[in-house]
Design a protein around this motif. Sequence first.
Motif, PDB file in Angstrom:
ATOM      1  N   LYS A 101       0.659  -0.843   2.761  1.00  0.00           N
ATOM      2  CA  LYS A 101      -0.066  -0.559   1.530  1.00  0.00           C
ATOM      3  C   LYS A 101       0.758  -1.046   0.341  1.00  0.00           C
ATOM      4  O   LYS A 101       1.968  -1.228   0.444  1.00  0.00           O
ATOM      5  CB  LYS A 101      -0.316   0.955   1.385  1.00  0.00           C
ATOM      6  N   MET A 116       6.916  13.043   3.799  1.00  0.00           N
ATOM      7  CA  MET A 116       7.699  12.075   3.043  1.00  0.00           C
ATOM      8  C   MET A 116       8.751  11.434   3.940  1.00  0.00           C
ATOM      9  O   MET A 116       9.365  12.113   4.762  1.00  0.00           O
ATOM     10  CB  MET A 116       8.382  12.754   1.852  1.00  0.00           C
ATOM     11  N   VAL A 143       2.795  -0.724  -3.113  1.00  0.00           N
ATOM     12  CA  VAL A 143       3.810   0.272  -3.463  1.00  0.00           C
ATOM     13  C   VAL A 143       3.930   0.424  -4.973  1.00  0.00           C
ATOM     14  O   VAL A 143       4.060  -0.572  -5.695  1.00  0.00           O
ATOM     15  CB  VAL A 143       5.187  -0.119  -2.881  1.00  0.00           C
ATOM     16  N   ALA A 179      -0.698   5.703  -7.836  1.00  0.00           N
ATOM     17  CA  ALA A 179      -0.764   5.306  -6.425  1.00  0.00           C
ATOM     18  C   ALA A 179      -1.941   5.968  -5.727  1.00  0.00           C
ATOM     19  O   ALA A 179      -2.639   5.332  -4.926  1.00  0.00           O
ATOM     20  CB  ALA A 179       0.544   5.668  -5.730  1.00  0.00           C
ATOM     21  N   ARG A 180      -2.176   7.232  -6.027  1.00  0.00           N
ATOM     22  CA  ARG A 180      -3.293   7.936  -5.386  1.00  0.00           C
ATOM     23  C   ARG A 180      -4.626   7.291  -5.759  1.00  0.00           C
ATOM     24  O   ARG A 180      -5.515   7.124  -4.927  1.00  0.00           O
ATOM     25  CB  ARG A 180      -3.273   9.421  -5.795  1.00  0.00           C
ATOM     26  N   LEU A 210       7.372   1.156   6.432  1.00  0.00           N
ATOM     27  CA  LEU A 210       6.340   1.827   5.659  1.00  0.00           C
ATOM     28  C   LEU A 210       4.957   1.347   6.084  1.00  0.00           C
ATOM     29  O   LEU A 210       4.822   0.245   6.625  1.00  0.00           O
ATOM     30  CB  LEU A 210       6.534   1.527   4.168  1.00  0.00           C
ATOM     31  N   ASP A 254       5.653   9.502  -1.423  1.00  0.00           N
ATOM     32  CA  ASP A 254       5.514   9.201   0.000  1.00  0.00           C
ATOM     33  C   ASP A 254       6.842   8.810   0.639  1.00  0.00           C
ATOM     34  O   ASP A 254       7.036   9.019   1.839  1.00  0.00           O
ATOM     35  CB  ASP A 254       4.506   8.066   0.198  1.00  0.00           C
ATOM     36  N   PHE A 255       7.738   8.239  -0.152  1.00  0.00           N
ATOM     37  CA  PHE A 255       9.042   7.870   0.394  1.00  0.00           C
ATOM     38  C   PHE A 255      10.088   7.828  -0.715  1.00  0.00           C
ATOM     39  O   PHE A 255       9.760   7.670  -1.903  1.00  0.00           O
ATOM     40  CB  PHE A 255       8.987   6.518   1.121  1.00  0.00           C
ATOM     41  N   GLY A 282       6.553   5.679  -4.275  1.00  0.00           N
ATOM     42  CA  GLY A 282       7.938   5.770  -3.816  1.00  0.00           C
ATOM     43  C   GLY A 282       8.900   5.974  -4.958  1.00  0.00           C
ATOM     44  O   GLY A 282       8.563   5.797  -6.134  1.00  0.00           O
ATOM     45  N   ALA A 284      -2.567   3.556  -2.758  1.00  0.00           N
ATOM     46  CA  ALA A 284      -1.279   2.927  -2.488  1.00  0.00           C
ATOM     47  C   ALA A 284      -0.228   3.986  -2.160  1.00  0.00           C
ATOM     48  O   ALA A 284      -0.508   5.188  -2.132  1.00  0.00           O
ATOM     49  CB  ALA A 284      -0.844   2.101  -3.702  1.00  0.00           C
ATOM     50  N   LEU A 285       1.001   3.519  -1.910  1.00  0.00           N
ATOM     51  CA  LEU A 285       2.128   4.407  -1.651  1.00  0.00           C
ATOM     52  C   LEU A 285       2.907   4.652  -2.941  1.00  0.00           C
ATOM     53  O   LEU A 285       3.122   3.727  -3.729  1.00  0.00           O
ATOM     54  CB  LEU A 285       3.071   3.799  -0.612  1.00  0.00           C
TER      55      LEU A 285
END
Length: 315
Positions: free
Chosen positions: A18, A1, A20, A45-46, A15, A90-91, A53, A50-51
């Motif tokens: 991808k 992360m 978000v 997202a999965r 980033l 992821d972030f 956040g 995608a990401l």
Amino acid sequence: MIEFKSFESLAVLTLPSKAVHLAIGMFDGVHLGHQAVIDTAVQSARRAGALAGVLTFWPHPSAMFRPNERTRMITSAEERIRRLSEAGVDFVVTEPFTPEFAAIEAGEFVSYLKRYLRRLQTIYVGENWRFGKGRTGDVSLLIKLARAQSLSVVSSQRINFNGEPVSSTRIRSCLEAGAIEEANDLLGYPYASCGVVSAGRRIGREIGFPTLNLKWDPDLRPKLGVYAVRATSAGQSRLGVANYGVRPTVESGAEPRLEVHLFEDCPWRAGDALCVEWLKFLRAEQKFAGLDELKGQIALDRANAAAFFAGKNSS
């Protein structure tokens, strides 16, 4: 992360290219309601490649608008980041809640997000989330603004527990009242104190109940008293009983301290990192006539904590 201290830091730590999916909220405590919002973003997202956040804020807005009566936080900023990381995002962007940020008009909020997250695709919030200057924005306005930018909005319904909504405010009230089991139910995990073991005065050892002293200074102080606890460090766990308080029998006017007495031999010492999970409130802190009376009460506390764990294991 990846952790970003502000939107501006995205210019330094970029980033992947991808789309978000972004969950937004204060997320103090990362309780069951928060987890529902975040998990929806992560799972979506999965599926989309995608990401996922999170946009959150620090400090709490009350620190600026009513500093003398600010909201006390359930978890530290570091603990909140750890919980968000465990949720699979992821972030995380922790945007400083400054007068400049608070002045952003609700109608400009989505454009503000797009300025930093150009690949933003979907926004995830709780159904009662408010945003913008004066908290004038609601989910209906968010949907309108998002559609104008070809974005989607997913709003999660509030989760109820025993007929009442799960909320950070409710959890704070539980912690201050010693209702630790209800607080844990609302959080979806055991409330915990994490810190470094420090050397104590060894009074517990002198009366036959050695303790670990934990350096821990929470923003929101739970009810002073005695709790059944589980301590964990370096992959090892021990059950025990803990006192969180000012130790009126042996000290006067001290700041609250967390002292943990373990049922088994202690594998840890001063300098070790330790996390203590609070599982059952046993009694309020009280002052005793002397060390002999205190020793007798600790023995009873230990027995009551052991009985609690025995009951949990048999159920």
